[in-house]
Design a protein around this motif. Sequence first.
Motif, mmCIF file in Angstrom:
data_model
loop_
_atom_site.group_PDB
_atom_site.id
_atom_site.type_symbol
_atom_site.label_atom_id
_atom_site.label_comp_id
_atom_site.label_asym_id
_atom_site.label_seq_id
_atom_site.Cartn_x
_atom_site.Cartn_y
_atom_site.Cartn_z
ATOM 1 N N UNK A 147 2.015 -11.736 23.599
ATOM 2 C CA UNK A 147 2.679 -11.598 24.890
ATOM 3 C C UNK A 147 2.794 -10.126 25.255
ATOM 4 N N UNK A 148 2.833 -9.845 26.536
ATOM 5 C CA UNK A 148 3.070 -8.492 27.011
ATOM 6 C C UNK A 148 4.088 -8.555 28.129
ATOM 7 N N UNK A 149 5.200 -7.865 27.946
ATOM 8 C CA UNK A 149 6.220 -7.847 28.991
ATOM 9 C C UNK A 149 5.686 -7.113 30.217
ATOM 10 N N UNK A 150 6.084 -7.548 31.426
ATOM 11 C CA UNK A 150 5.550 -6.932 32.640
ATOM 12 C C UNK A 150 5.799 -5.429 32.732
ATOM 13 N N UNK B 123 4.319 -8.541 21.598
ATOM 14 C CA UNK B 123 5.403 -9.490 21.362
ATOM 15 C C UNK B 123 4.829 -10.871 21.104
ATOM 16 N N UNK B 124 5.598 -11.706 20.430
ATOM 17 C CA UNK B 124 5.228 -13.098 20.206
ATOM 18 C C UNK B 124 6.399 -13.978 20.620
ATOM 19 N N UNK B 125 6.100 -15.222 20.930
ATOM 20 C CA UNK B 125 7.143 -16.147 21.360
ATOM 21 C C UNK B 125 7.759 -16.836 20.146
ATOM 22 N N UNK B 126 9.073 -16.682 19.966
ATOM 23 C CA UNK B 126 9.801 -17.365 18.899
ATOM 24 C C UNK B 126 10.641 -18.461 19.545
ATOM 25 N N UNK B 127 10.259 -19.715 19.312
ATOM 26 C CA UNK B 127 10.970 -20.831 19.937
ATOM 27 C C UNK B 127 12.263 -21.180 19.219
ATOM 28 N N UNK B 128 12.266 -21.044 17.896
ATOM 29 C CA UNK B 128 13.467 -21.375 17.126
ATOM 30 C C UNK B 128 13.407 -20.683 15.777
ATOM 31 N N UNK B 129 14.517 -20.750 15.060
ATOM 32 C CA UNK B 129 14.618 -20.151 13.734
ATOM 33 C C UNK B 129 15.173 -21.201 12.777
ATOM 34 N N UNK B 130 14.590 -21.285 11.594
ATOM 35 C CA UNK B 130 15.102 -22.172 10.556
ATOM 36 C C UNK B 130 15.470 -21.355 9.323
ATOM 37 N N UNK B 131 16.536 -21.765 8.669
ATOM 38 C CA UNK B 131 16.937 -21.142 7.415
ATOM 39 C C UNK B 131 17.002 -22.230 6.359
ATOM 40 N N UNK B 132 16.157 -22.079 5.340
ATOM 41 C CA UNK B 132 15.987 -23.128 4.320
ATOM 42 C C UNK B 132 15.723 -24.500 4.942
ATOM 43 N N UNK B 133 14.904 -24.489 5.991
ATOM 44 C CA UNK B 133 14.478 -25.725 6.625
ATOM 45 C C UNK B 133 15.414 -26.275 7.677
ATOM 46 N N UNK B 134 16.604 -25.690 7.841
ATOM 47 C CA UNK B 134 17.568 -26.184 8.835
ATOM 48 C C UNK B 134 17.544 -25.298 10.076
ATOM 49 N N UNK B 135 17.410 -25.935 11.228
ATOM 50 C CA UNK B 135 17.314 -25.208 12.483
ATOM 51 C C UNK B 135 18.641 -24.553 12.832
ATOM 52 N N UNK B 136 18.580 -23.290 13.234
ATOM 53 C CA UNK B 136 19.775 -22.551 13.638
ATOM 54 C C UNK B 136 20.089 -22.873 15.093
ATOM 55 N N UNK B 137 21.345 -23.173 15.367
ATOM 56 C CA UNK B 137 21.783 -23.460 16.743
ATOM 57 C C UNK B 137 22.174 -22.157 17.423
#
Length: 406
Positions: free
Chosen positions: A222-225, A231-245
């Motif tokens: 990705x390139x910001x305008x 940059x890359x798109x990070x949709x979500x984060x998991x810690x030890x397999x559990x999605x962070x809210x």
Amino acid sequence: MASSSLLLPLSLTLLCLLSAPSSAYKSSLTLPVTKDHSTHQYLTTLSYGTPVEAANFVLDLGGSSLWVDCASRAAPSASLATIFHRSVRCLTAKGPEIETHRWLSSLANPVDQDQACQIPAENTITGKRVGEGELVEDLFEPSQQLLFTCAPTLLLNGLATGAKGMVGLDRSRTSFSSQVFHSLGTQRKISLCLSPSSGVLQFGNMAQGSEILRSLTFTPLLTNPDQNHPSINVNSVKINGKKVSFDAPLGGGAQLSTVVPYTTLQTSIYANFESAYLKAASVLNMTRVSPVSPFGLCFSSHGVGSSQVGPNVPVIDLVLQSEMVKWSIYGRNSMVQVSEDVMCLGFVDGGENPRNPIVIGGYQLEDVLVQFDFDTSMVGFSPSLLTKHASCSDFKSGSSAQPISV
């Protein structure tokens, strides 16, 4: 995935991959990378001018130009040439910062025609910016004429001791990387392998068919305008397999940086991330201790086992364009050993209103081969090389991947 029997000699495979003679692929340039531990900056060595002098420069993935403290040379360069205000190269270097019709109208002024082209230069580590650097051209080894900005000595403040400027690697027209691509006539690819000691930076084509290249996972670049930072798109984060809210979607892309030492998260993102990490750490009976600046979350090292990928701590997964595409960060790249007894999570609070909500820092990039393909607008990244009994530091001096000049 290759069988374990094929993984054992990977350090030799890595050495061959980036140190093979240039005839193994159409055209490429390999530079050495070292880490300055007092500043956590990554440097490379370039040789330029007449007589030739070698100097160290700080690498910046998001930088748009090459700037140099020209006054620090031991002897003035006989091959240095000024770029004048009236030239097309001056207009190109100024990019969107100048209105073309104003530049064209200024050509009618004979005074302006004889002026040197003035280009801003920025120390992206301190944020210090000067508006009147002089655009020049000089000979860089081997036999490349490159544009750069002569910046005042004061701009060196905040750089590693001995550094003489910064090397910008973004995709803008006059960045160091774009000029090298043009000079080599090669594919617009950058392959970066950082380590706590030595690593490499390669421009152009790599040997095809190697196991490490087949292991790369690709995600859109990705390139910001308003900026060229990769940059890359990070949709979500998991810690030890559990999605962070999180309180809000992780929008805007995660910037990749070599000038930010540790991954930074916007304050609200960091708070949720820290809470989720603490829960995962408690399951592993990790003991929290007082924080050590700049880190907000630290633990006792006692009772924490280790493996080839570092301390046995919760694994952090950055989930990219789908659940099937993720960047796994193990203990080696998530924990920083600040003393014999204390280790800290190498993710820090980036403030309430940072320019980028997530910036993936240099520490998280170490011992991972990252390839930026500007032609296809994709980023490829390998698993931690430590999982394959290898490291970016396998590229040692003594092979043809040793410090070479541009």
